[in-house]
Design an enzyme around this catalytic site. Sequence first.
Site, PDB file in Angstrom:
ATOM      1  N   ASP A 134      -0.232  -1.666  -4.630  1.00  0.00           N
ATOM      2  CA  ASP A 134      -1.697  -1.727  -4.506  1.00  0.00           C
ATOM      3  C   ASP A 134      -2.262  -0.313  -4.743  1.00  0.00           C
ATOM      4  OD1 ASP A 134      -4.072  -3.087  -4.062  1.00  0.00           O
ATOM      5  OD2 ASP A 134      -3.936  -3.024  -1.883  1.00  0.00           O
ATOM      6  N   THR A 193     -10.537 -10.779   2.456  1.00  0.00           N
ATOM      7  CA  THR A 193     -10.721 -11.125   3.878  1.00  0.00           C
ATOM      8  C   THR A 193     -12.192 -11.371   4.189  1.00  0.00           C
ATOM      9  OG1 THR A 193      -8.788  -9.858   4.570  1.00  0.00           O
ATOM     10  CG2 THR A 193     -10.455 -10.288   6.264  1.00  0.00           C
ATOM     11  N   SER A 199       0.849  -1.193   0.000  1.00  0.00           N
ATOM     12  CA  SER A 199       0.000   0.000   0.000  1.00  0.00           C
ATOM     13  C   SER A 199       0.882   1.239   0.000  1.00  0.00           C
ATOM     14  CB  SER A 199      -0.874   0.037   1.254  1.00  0.00           C
ATOM     15  OG  SER A 199      -1.624  -1.143   1.347  1.00  0.00           O
ATOM     16  N   ILE A 246      -5.611 -10.174  -0.228  1.00  0.00           N
ATOM     17  CA  ILE A 246      -5.848 -10.289   1.221  1.00  0.00           C
ATOM     18  C   ILE A 246      -4.987  -9.248   1.927  1.00  0.00           C
ATOM     19  CG2 ILE A 246      -5.709 -11.752   3.280  1.00  0.00           C
ATOM     20  CD1 ILE A 246      -7.553 -13.125   1.420  1.00  0.00           C
ATOM     21  N   HIS A 306     -13.289  -3.991   1.015  1.00  0.00           N
ATOM     22  CA  HIS A 306     -12.103  -4.119   1.868  1.00  0.00           C
ATOM     23  C   HIS A 306     -12.513  -4.137   3.342  1.00  0.00           C
ATOM     24  CE1 HIS A 306     -10.162  -1.931  -1.716  1.00  0.00           C
ATOM     25  NE2 HIS A 306      -9.697  -3.158  -1.737  1.00  0.00           N
ATOM     26  N   GLY A 307     -11.757  -4.839   4.169  1.00  0.00           N
ATOM     27  CA  GLY A 307     -12.044  -4.880   5.610  1.00  0.00           C
ATOM     28  C   GLY A 307     -12.900  -6.093   5.952  1.00  0.00           C
ATOM     29  N   THR A 353      -6.613  -7.206   5.165  1.00  0.00           N
ATOM     30  CA  THR A 353      -7.095  -7.044   6.548  1.00  0.00           C
ATOM     31  C   THR A 353      -6.713  -8.235   7.440  1.00  0.00           C
ATOM     32  OG1 THR A 353      -8.906  -5.682   5.753  1.00  0.00           O
ATOM     33  CG2 THR A 353      -9.172  -6.641   7.941  1.00  0.00           C
ATOM     34  N   HIS A 358     -10.811  -8.078  -5.197  1.00  0.00           N
ATOM     35  CA  HIS A 358     -10.447  -7.258  -4.035  1.00  0.00           C
ATOM     36  C   HIS A 358     -11.321  -7.678  -2.855  1.00  0.00           C
ATOM     37  CE1 HIS A 358      -7.647  -4.140  -5.636  1.00  0.00           C
ATOM     38  NE2 HIS A 358      -8.017  -4.744  -6.743  1.00  0.00           N
ATOM     39  N   GLY A 359     -10.854  -7.330  -1.634  1.00  0.00           N
ATOM     40  CA  GLY A 359     -11.680  -7.619  -0.453  1.00  0.00           C
ATOM     41  C   GLY A 359     -11.770  -9.091  -0.120  1.00  0.00           C
TER      42      GLY A 359
END
Length: 299
Positions: free
Chosen positions: A86, A216, A54, A236, A185-186, A238, A213-214
Site C-alpha cells: 500500500d 471504511t 502498509s 479497507i 482514509h479513517g 480502518t 481508497h477510504g
Amino acid sequence: MGTDMALVSMGPMLKRAQAAGYGIAAFNMIDYNSARAIIEGAAAMKAPIIVQVSVKTIRHWGYKPIATWVRMLAETVEVPVALHLDHCSDGDVIRRCIDAGWTSVMFDGSSLPFAENKARSEDIYRLTEAAGVGLEAEIGAIGGVEDDKFVAEDSAILADYDECLEFVKNMPNLAVFAPAIGTAHGFYKGQPKIAYALLEKITAAVAIPIALHGGTGLSQEQFDRCIAGGCAKVNISTMHKHRFIEGFVAVRQDKPKLEEPLPFIIGQYDAMKKDVTDMIVAFGSAGKAAHAAGEDAER
Ligand code: 13P
C-alpha cells in the site's frame, strides 16, 4: 481451479472485475492472524482477494515473514490472492518488496508536484514492468491518515481530469490507477462528497481499473456507485484494524478470568473474517474467484 495457487498479479484480475462490474476487496493486513482471516474469508466466499501491507507493518515484521505467511496461506486456498504494497513513496522499500515476492506495489507520489509525481511514477513503472509486478499510482490527495502522512478531509484535493490523462499516458499497463475522488482514509467525520461524475469521466477515457481508497464507512449505495463507475479495487484498512482490536478485547470482556490465549486469537480472527466476508458480498465479488482468475471468462 487447481489447488496450490501461487500468488497472482492483481492487474489482470482487476481488469476482469472492472469489465464485469464487481469490486475486489483489498484489506490491509496486520499480522499472521489477520492475513489468515483475510485469505480464509475470501476462500469461504470463493472470491478473489488482495492482501495489502502498509510500510509501517513491513517495518515491524520484516519483508520475508510477511511474504512467507501470505504465500503459504495462498497455497492452502483455491482463490486468487495478490500481495500488494500500500501507499509507498520510498523506491528502496518498493525494490525490497519486489525482491521478497510481492506481486504488486503502490508508488504514492501524490504529495509531489504533478510533473515530479509523473516522472517518478514512470521510473517505478519501468522497474515493475521489468520485474513482472503490477503498479498502482496516485494523483490528487486522498484525505485522512495513511502511515504518518495526514491530509485534512476538507483539504483533500480531487484529481484533475486532464492531469489524469497525462499521468497515465506512458503507463498503459498500470495495474490500477488511484485518482483522488473525494474519499478519505479513517472513519468519516461527515458525509464524503464523492465526485462520481469525475470518476465516470476518467473511467470512460482511461483503460485502467480504478482504486477506491477510504472504503471504511462508505454505504452500500456509495460502494455500488463507485464500483459501477469503474472502481475495481476497494481498500479497507480502518475497519479491519478496529475488528482486530475489538475482536480480542470482546473475549476479555466476556470471560474476564480466561487465561488461555487461543480463544482471544480465535475471537479476533472471527471478527476480522466476518468483516471480510461482509465486504466481499457488498462489493459483488462472492463466487467470482474463477472469473477473476480468467478461468471462466469465455462463459
Ligand atoms: P480506510 O482506512 O478508510 O478503510 O482506507 C483504506 C485505504 O484506502 C488504504 O490505502
